[in-house]
Motif scaffolding. Structure first.
Motif, PDB file in Angstrom:
ATOM      1  N   SER A   1      11.479  -6.416   9.108  1.00 31.68           N
ATOM      2  CA  SER A   1      11.186  -5.204   8.391  1.00 31.68           C
ATOM      3  C   SER A   1      10.906  -5.578   6.926  1.00 31.68           C
ATOM      4  O   SER A   1      11.684  -6.323   6.351  1.00 31.68           O
ATOM      5  CB  SER A   1      12.372  -4.256   8.464  1.00 31.68           C
ATOM      6  OG  SER A   1      12.099  -3.091   7.737  1.00 31.68           O
ATOM      7  N   PRO A   2       9.880  -5.111   6.324  1.00 36.21           N
ATOM      8  CA  PRO A   2       8.816  -4.270   6.865  1.00 36.21           C
ATOM      9  C   PRO A   2       7.903  -5.045   7.800  1.00 36.21           C
ATOM     10  O   PRO A   2       7.843  -6.270   7.760  1.00 36.21           O
ATOM     11  CB  PRO A   2       8.071  -3.800   5.627  1.00 36.21           C
ATOM     12  CG  PRO A   2       8.279  -4.880   4.632  1.00 36.21           C
ATOM     13  CD  PRO A   2       9.645  -5.440   4.920  1.00 36.21           C
ATOM     14  N   ASN A   5       1.170  -6.176   8.211  1.00 38.58           N
ATOM     15  CA  ASN A   5      -0.032  -5.382   7.973  1.00 38.58           C
ATOM     16  C   ASN A   5      -1.081  -5.789   8.997  1.00 38.58           C
ATOM     17  O   ASN A   5      -1.286  -6.986   9.234  1.00 38.58           O
ATOM     18  CB  ASN A   5      -0.605  -5.669   6.579  1.00 38.58           C
ATOM     19  CG  ASN A   5       0.319  -5.254   5.471  1.00 38.58           C
ATOM     20  OD1 ASN A   5       0.552  -4.077   5.280  1.00 38.58           O
ATOM     21  ND2 ASN A   5       0.846  -6.216   4.727  1.00 38.58           N
ATOM     22  N   LEU A  80       9.055  -2.112  -1.828  1.00 37.95           N
ATOM     23  CA  LEU A  80       7.901  -2.116  -0.939  1.00 37.95           C
ATOM     24  C   LEU A  80       6.796  -1.305  -1.609  1.00 37.95           C
ATOM     25  O   LEU A  80       7.017  -0.159  -2.011  1.00 37.95           O
ATOM     26  CB  LEU A  80       8.267  -1.502   0.416  1.00 37.95           C
ATOM     27  CG  LEU A  80       7.188  -1.506   1.487  1.00 37.95           C
ATOM     28  CD1 LEU A  80       6.770  -2.931   1.834  1.00 37.95           C
ATOM     29  CD2 LEU A  80       7.691  -0.779   2.730  1.00 37.95           C
ATOM     30  N   TRP A  82       2.787   0.098  -1.475  1.00 38.02           N
ATOM     31  CA  TRP A  82       1.682   0.414  -0.575  1.00 38.02           C
ATOM     32  C   TRP A  82       0.383   0.599  -1.342  1.00 38.02           C
ATOM     33  O   TRP A  82       0.362   1.221  -2.393  1.00 38.02           O
ATOM     34  CB  TRP A  82       1.977   1.702   0.194  1.00 38.02           C
ATOM     35  CG  TRP A  82       3.058   1.543   1.204  1.00 38.02           C
ATOM     36  CD1 TRP A  82       4.392   1.732   1.012  1.00 38.02           C
ATOM     37  CD2 TRP A  82       2.908   1.143   2.558  1.00 38.02           C
ATOM     38  NE1 TRP A  82       5.081   1.477   2.168  1.00 38.02           N
ATOM     39  CE2 TRP A  82       4.198   1.118   3.138  1.00 38.02           C
ATOM     40  CE3 TRP A  82       1.806   0.815   3.352  1.00 38.02           C
ATOM     41  CZ2 TRP A  82       4.404   0.776   4.468  1.00 38.02           C
ATOM     42  CZ3 TRP A  82       2.018   0.477   4.677  1.00 38.02           C
ATOM     43  CH2 TRP A  82       3.307   0.457   5.218  1.00 38.02           C
ATOM     44  N   ALA A  91       0.830  -3.061   2.835  1.00 38.74           N
ATOM     45  CA  ALA A  91       2.096  -3.117   2.103  1.00 38.74           C
ATOM     46  C   ALA A  91       2.403  -4.546   1.648  1.00 38.74           C
ATOM     47  O   ALA A  91       2.036  -5.513   2.325  1.00 38.74           O
ATOM     48  CB  ALA A  91       3.234  -2.622   2.990  1.00 38.74           C
TER      49      ALA A  91
END
Length: 126
Positions: A1-2, A5, A80, A82, A91
């Motif tokens: 996590s995250p 992409n 994080l 974006w 991200a």
């Protein structure tokens, strides 16, 4: 996590091969392809948020682009961030001390050799 992409596009053969998604073109000069994989057709480029660099370090990467920040999500010791890369939401992570806000224009970059390229039809790594 995250999560990684993912950018949908196509792989164009050549020396070097190029991943293209709309106006976005990423040279794959140092990418190590899996043996026996075709080097053309629909593909998905995967880039991990932790492999993206910002500002000066980003400018020095094999692929770099100026982008506009859309969302900033503080997550404790990391933030994080974006943006959009081509038509895809994209991200990346920065440390929590980095001052960045929605609307800022910054340079990000990554090394395509550390990315993953997937065959859009079968999902296998190229």
């Amino acid at each position: 996590s995250p999560g990684m992409n993912f950018i949908e596009g196509s792989l164009e053969p050549g020396a070097p091969p190029v991943f293209r998604s709309g106006e976005l073109a990423v040279s794959l000069e140092n990418y190590v392809f899996e043996p026996g994989r075709r080097l053309a057709g629909r593909a998905t480029l995967g880039v991990r948020p932790e492999h993206v660099s910002l500002a000066g370090a980003g400018s020095g990467m094999p692929f770099s682009r100026q982008v506009e920040i859309e969302i900033v999500e503080p997550m404790g010791s990391e933030t994080l961030v974006w943006t959009r890369l081509g038509a895809a939401a994209f991200a990346f992570l920065v440390d929590s001390e980095t001052r960045i806000a929605a609307g800022d224009r910054v340079t990000i970059g990554f090394d395509p050799a550390r990315a993953s390229l997937f065959d859009a039809a079968g999902g296998g790594r190229l």
